[in-house]
Every structure is written in structure tokens, then in C-alpha cells.
Write a protein that holds these residues in place. Structure first.
Motif, PDB file in Angstrom:
ATOM      1  N   ILE A  23       0.978  -1.115   0.028  1.00 15.07           N
ATOM      2  CA  ILE A  23      -0.039  -0.142   0.058  1.00 15.07           C
ATOM      3  C   ILE A  23       0.961   1.267   0.067  1.00 15.07           C
ATOM      4  N   LEU A  24       1.967   1.230   0.826  1.00 17.31           N
ATOM      5  CA  LEU A  24       2.672   2.317   0.728  1.00 17.31           C
ATOM      6  C   LEU A  24       3.664   2.499  -0.478  1.00 17.31           C
ATOM      7  N   LEU A  25       3.980   1.474  -1.216  1.00 16.49           N
ATOM      8  CA  LEU A  25       4.502   1.707  -2.530  1.00 16.49           C
ATOM      9  C   LEU A  25       3.382   2.348  -3.540  1.00 16.49           C
ATOM     10  N   VAL A  26       2.186   1.911  -3.497  1.00 14.71           N
ATOM     11  CA  VAL A  26       1.360   2.602  -4.294  1.00 14.71           C
ATOM     12  C   VAL A  26       1.016   3.915  -4.105  1.00 14.71           C
ATOM     13  N   LEU A  27       0.881   4.273  -2.726  1.00  8.60           N
ATOM     14  CA  LEU A  27       0.613   5.792  -2.514  1.00  8.60           C
ATOM     15  C   LEU A  27       1.993   6.558  -2.929  1.00  8.60           C
ATOM     16  N   VAL A  28       3.108   6.157  -2.761  1.00  8.93           N
ATOM     17  CA  VAL A  28       4.152   6.906  -3.061  1.00  8.93           C
ATOM     18  C   VAL A  28       4.307   7.048  -4.590  1.00  8.93           C
ATOM     19  N   SER A  29       3.969   5.894  -5.286  1.00  3.68           N
ATOM     20  CA  SER A  29       4.024   6.008  -6.885  1.00  3.68           C
ATOM     21  C   SER A  29       2.983   6.946  -7.434  1.00  3.68           C
ATOM     22  N   THR A  30       1.492   6.921  -6.723  1.00  3.32           N
ATOM     23  CA  THR A  30       0.721   7.795  -6.898  1.00  3.32           C
ATOM     24  C   THR A  30       1.029   9.462  -6.752  1.00  3.32           C
ATOM     25  N   ALA A  31       1.431   9.586  -5.511  1.00  2.46           N
ATOM     26  CA  ALA A  31       2.006  10.932  -5.189  1.00  2.46           C
ATOM     27  C   ALA A  31       2.985  11.462  -6.167  1.00  2.46           C
ATOM     28  N   GLY A  32       4.009  10.652  -6.693  1.00  2.00           N
ATOM     29  CA  GLY A  32       4.943  11.045  -7.572  1.00  2.00           C
ATOM     30  C   GLY A  32       4.318  11.440  -9.089  1.00  2.00           C
ATOM     31  N   THR A  33       3.365  10.553  -9.450  1.00  2.00           N
ATOM     32  CA  THR A  33       2.854  10.678 -10.842  1.00  2.00           C
ATOM     33  C   THR A  33       1.999  12.261 -10.547  1.00  2.00           C
ATOM     34  N   VAL A  34       1.228  12.421  -9.522  1.00  2.00           N
ATOM     35  CA  VAL A  34       0.414  13.762  -9.201  1.00  2.00           C
ATOM     36  C   VAL A  34       1.435  14.759  -9.423  1.00  2.00           C
ATOM     37  N   ALA A  35       2.593  14.846  -8.743  1.00  2.00           N
ATOM     38  CA  ALA A  35       3.680  15.740  -8.564  1.00  2.00           C
ATOM     39  C   ALA A  35       4.199  16.118 -10.013  1.00  2.00           C
ATOM     40  N   LEU A  36       4.543  14.918 -10.800  1.00  2.00           N
ATOM     41  CA  LEU A  36       4.962  15.115 -12.291  1.00  2.00           C
ATOM     42  C   LEU A  36       3.993  15.904 -13.120  1.00  2.00           C
ATOM     43  N   ILE A  37       2.711  15.527 -12.981  1.00  2.00           N
ATOM     44  CA  ILE A  37       1.749  16.186 -13.805  1.00  2.00           C
ATOM     45  C   ILE A  37       1.559  17.545 -13.601  1.00  2.00           C
ATOM     46  N   GLY A  38       1.672  17.828 -12.108  1.00  2.00           N
ATOM     47  CA  GLY A  38       1.324  19.152 -11.635  1.00  2.00           C
ATOM     48  C   GLY A  38       2.735  20.061 -12.115  1.00  2.00           C
ATOM     49  N   SER A  39       3.854  19.601 -12.037  1.00  2.00           N
ATOM     50  CA  SER A  39       5.011  20.359 -12.513  1.00  2.00           C
ATOM     51  C   SER A  39       4.844  20.368 -14.174  1.00  2.00           C
ATOM     52  N   LEU A  40       4.454  19.713 -14.813  1.00  2.00           N
ATOM     53  CA  LEU A  40       4.117  19.535 -16.373  1.00  2.00           C
ATOM     54  C   LEU A  40       3.185  20.865 -16.599  1.00  2.00           C
ATOM     55  N   ASP A  41       2.090  20.867 -15.784  1.00  2.00           N
ATOM     56  CA  ASP A  41       1.031  21.987 -16.153  1.00  2.00           C
ATOM     57  C   ASP A  41       1.419  23.434 -15.573  1.00  2.00           C
ATOM     58  N   HIS A  42       2.483  23.596 -14.824  1.00  2.00           N
ATOM     59  CA  HIS A  42       2.803  24.723 -14.102  1.00  2.00           C
ATOM     60  C   HIS A  42       3.294  25.855 -15.328  1.00  2.00           C
ATOM     61  N   GLY A  43       2.646  26.715 -15.291  1.00  2.00           N
ATOM     62  CA  GLY A  43       2.925  28.040 -16.254  1.00  2.00           C
ATOM     63  C   GLY A  43       2.607  29.363 -15.533  1.00  2.00           C
ATOM     64  N   VAL A  44       3.089  30.243 -16.280  1.00  2.00           N
ATOM     65  CA  VAL A  44       2.689  31.450 -15.708  1.00  2.00           C
ATOM     66  C   VAL A  44       1.989  32.358 -17.012  1.00  2.00           C
ATOM     67  N   GLU A  45       1.235  33.426 -16.598  1.00  2.00           N
ATOM     68  CA  GLU A  45       0.730  34.444 -17.457  1.00  2.00           C
ATOM     69  C   GLU A  45       1.691  35.366 -17.858  1.00  2.00           C
ATOM     70  N   ILE A  46       2.084  35.466 -19.184  1.00  2.00           N
ATOM     71  CA  ILE A  46       2.587  36.767 -19.843  1.00  2.00           C
ATOM     72  C   ILE A  46       2.071  37.443 -20.641  1.00  2.00           C
ATOM     73  N   TYR A  47       2.390  38.585 -20.794  1.00  2.00           N
ATOM     74  CA  TYR A  47       1.869  39.645 -21.798  1.00  2.00           C
ATOM     75  C   TYR A  47       2.212  39.453 -23.300  1.00  2.00           C
ATOM     76  N   VAL A  48       1.103  39.480 -24.083  1.00  2.00           N
ATOM     77  CA  VAL A  48       1.456  39.089 -25.539  1.00  2.00           C
ATOM     78  C   VAL A  48       0.762  40.442 -26.223  1.00  2.00           C
ATOM     79  N   ALA A  49       1.560  40.865 -27.342  1.00  2.00           N
ATOM     80  CA  ALA A  49       1.403  42.011 -28.012  1.00  2.00           C
ATOM     81  C   ALA A  49       0.105  41.661 -28.840  1.00  2.00           C
ATOM     82  N   ARG A  50      -1.171  42.508 -28.503  1.00  2.00           N
ATOM     83  CA  ARG A  50      -2.266  42.154 -29.636  1.00  2.00           C
ATOM     84  C   ARG A  50      -2.196  42.399 -31.018  1.00  2.00           C
ATOM     85  N   GLN A  51      -1.503  43.694 -31.207  1.00  2.00           N
ATOM     86  CA  GLN A  51      -1.159  43.905 -32.473  1.00  2.00           C
ATOM     87  C   GLN A  51       0.487  44.698 -32.369  1.00  2.00           C
TER      88      GLN A  51
END
Length: 211
Positions: A23-51
Motif C-alpha cells: 500500500i505504501l509503494l502504491v501511495l508513493v507512486s501515485t503521489a509522484g505521478t501527481v507531482a510530475l503532472i502538476g509540474s508539467l502543467d505549471h505555467g505563468v501568464e505573460i503579456y502578448v502584443a495584440r497588434q
């Protein structure tokens, strides 16, 4: 059936160390997967020129859109949308439509080292001479035989601020006017060339920067 076989077939208890370890190994693996997905989705809002934002234009929220991007360590080089716009800031270099707004392209008016000057141009311009491109400014003074002397390079890699088509007011034969950012130390010479009817030519500079 031996005692050892009976022990292996017995239903595991919640207190069985092997079950708890699984059970502990499953929980650790799940937490690692969630952390990896969270890091991949991390982004910041940047201004872009409309024109396209030309040199000297005052920056406002109406000129900008927001885009969430992942830039890693490079995000510090661009204007973040969660920060207030610098008060009174202008574009000190051209920012194209849809481009991220670099911090280095925004500053105070005093940061400009040149002035935009309208240069009438006869004939057809190279298609590369668009907003944000760089152009060398060549000047040929009139001679005593109603011709022109050999041209000389006055400004290297002046930034093109804007191209205005069919502006006859600047000259009877002018098919377009190109507004070029002229360094302050070259400005008197260019104005003198315009006043004495020198022939002024613009040549696209593919290097894109002054030496």
C-alpha cells in the motif's frame, strides 16, 4: 498440506507487513505521478502584443493579451501579466503581433537613443522593410550638374518604426514614407540632407543591429 503451505494460502491481515508495504509503494507512486503532472502543467501568464507595438508607443492594457506559457528560467525576461504595467512606459523596440513582450523592449521615453523621422522613398521598397526591420540610410548630396554625388552611409541599421503607403504630401513622386528611428547624433545631418534635396535611400540590413 504442510504448515508452510497453509501459511501462504491464509488471507492476509491488515497487520501483515507485506500488505502495508505494498500500500505504501502504491501511495508513493501515485503521489509522484501527481507531482510530475502538476509540474508539467505549471505555467505563468505573460503579456502578448495584440497588434504590433511600434517604437515610442505608450504601453497600455488595450495593446496586450495574456497567454499562459512555460518558460522555465526564461520567464524573468518577459513582462508577466500578474504584475502592474510600468507607469508611463513606452516601447523602446518593436514588438510584433502575437509576440511575448520582453522586459528589455519596454522603458521610459528617455531610454530612446533616437527620434522617429519620416523618410520619403521613391519606387518599390523591399518586402523585408517592415515594422521592426533594420535599414541602412544612404545619402547622396546634389552636385553642380543637376545630378548627385556618390552616396555615403549616414545611419547603419536604423529601426523601421512604420511604413506608410501613398503619402503624396511628402513629395510629388513619393510612393511611400518610411518612419525610421534615427540616432540623435545623426539627426542634424539627416534633416540637412532633406532640406537640401539630397537623395535618400533605404537599404534593408539583414544583420538587424548596429555595430
Amino acid at each position: 498440506m504442510t504448515d508452510a503451505t497453509i501459511t501462504r494460502l491464509r488471507k492476509p491481515s491488515w497487520k501483515d507487513p507485506r500488505l502495508l508495504l505494498g500500500i505504501l509503494l502504491v501511495l508513493v507512486s501515485t503521489a509522484g505521478t501527481v507531482a510530475l503532472i502538476g509540474s508539467l502543467d505549471h505555467g505563468v501568464e505573460i503579456y502578448v502584443a495584440r497588434q504590433g507595438i511600434p517604437v515610442g508607443a505608450r504601453l497600455s492594457s488595450q495593446d496586450l493579451d495574456r497567454m499562459t506559457v512555460r518558460l522555465g528560467g526564461a520567464e524573468a525576461q518577459y513582462l508577466r501579466a500578474d504584475e502592474p504595467l510600468p507607469e508611463g512606459a513606452i516601447a523602446t523596440s518593436f514588438v510584433g503581433k502575437g509576440q511575448l513582450v520582453p522586459r528589455g523592449s519596454i522603458g521610459a521615453a528617455r531610454a530612446l537613443t533616437g527620434k522617429p523621422v519620416a523618410v520619403p522613398v521613391d519606387g518599390v521598397l523591399p518586402e523585408q522593410l517592415q515594422e521592426g526591420a533594420r535599414a541602412d540610410v544612404w545619402v547622396a548630396a546634389p552636385d553642380e550638374r543637376n545630378g548627385f554625388k556618390d552616396p555615403h552611409l549616414l545611419v547603419r541599421a536604423g529601426e523601421v518604426v512604420k511604413v506608410v503607403q501613398n503619402q503624396q504630401a511628402f513629395g510629388a513622386n513619393a510612393s511611400q514614407v518610411v518612419i525610421v528611428l534615427i540616432p540623435d547624433d545623426k539627426l542634424p545631418q539627416l534633416l540637412a540632407a532633406q532640406s537640401n534635396k539630397s537623395r535618400i535611400s533605404l537599404v534593408w540590413n539583414p544583420e538587424g543591429s548596429a555595430p
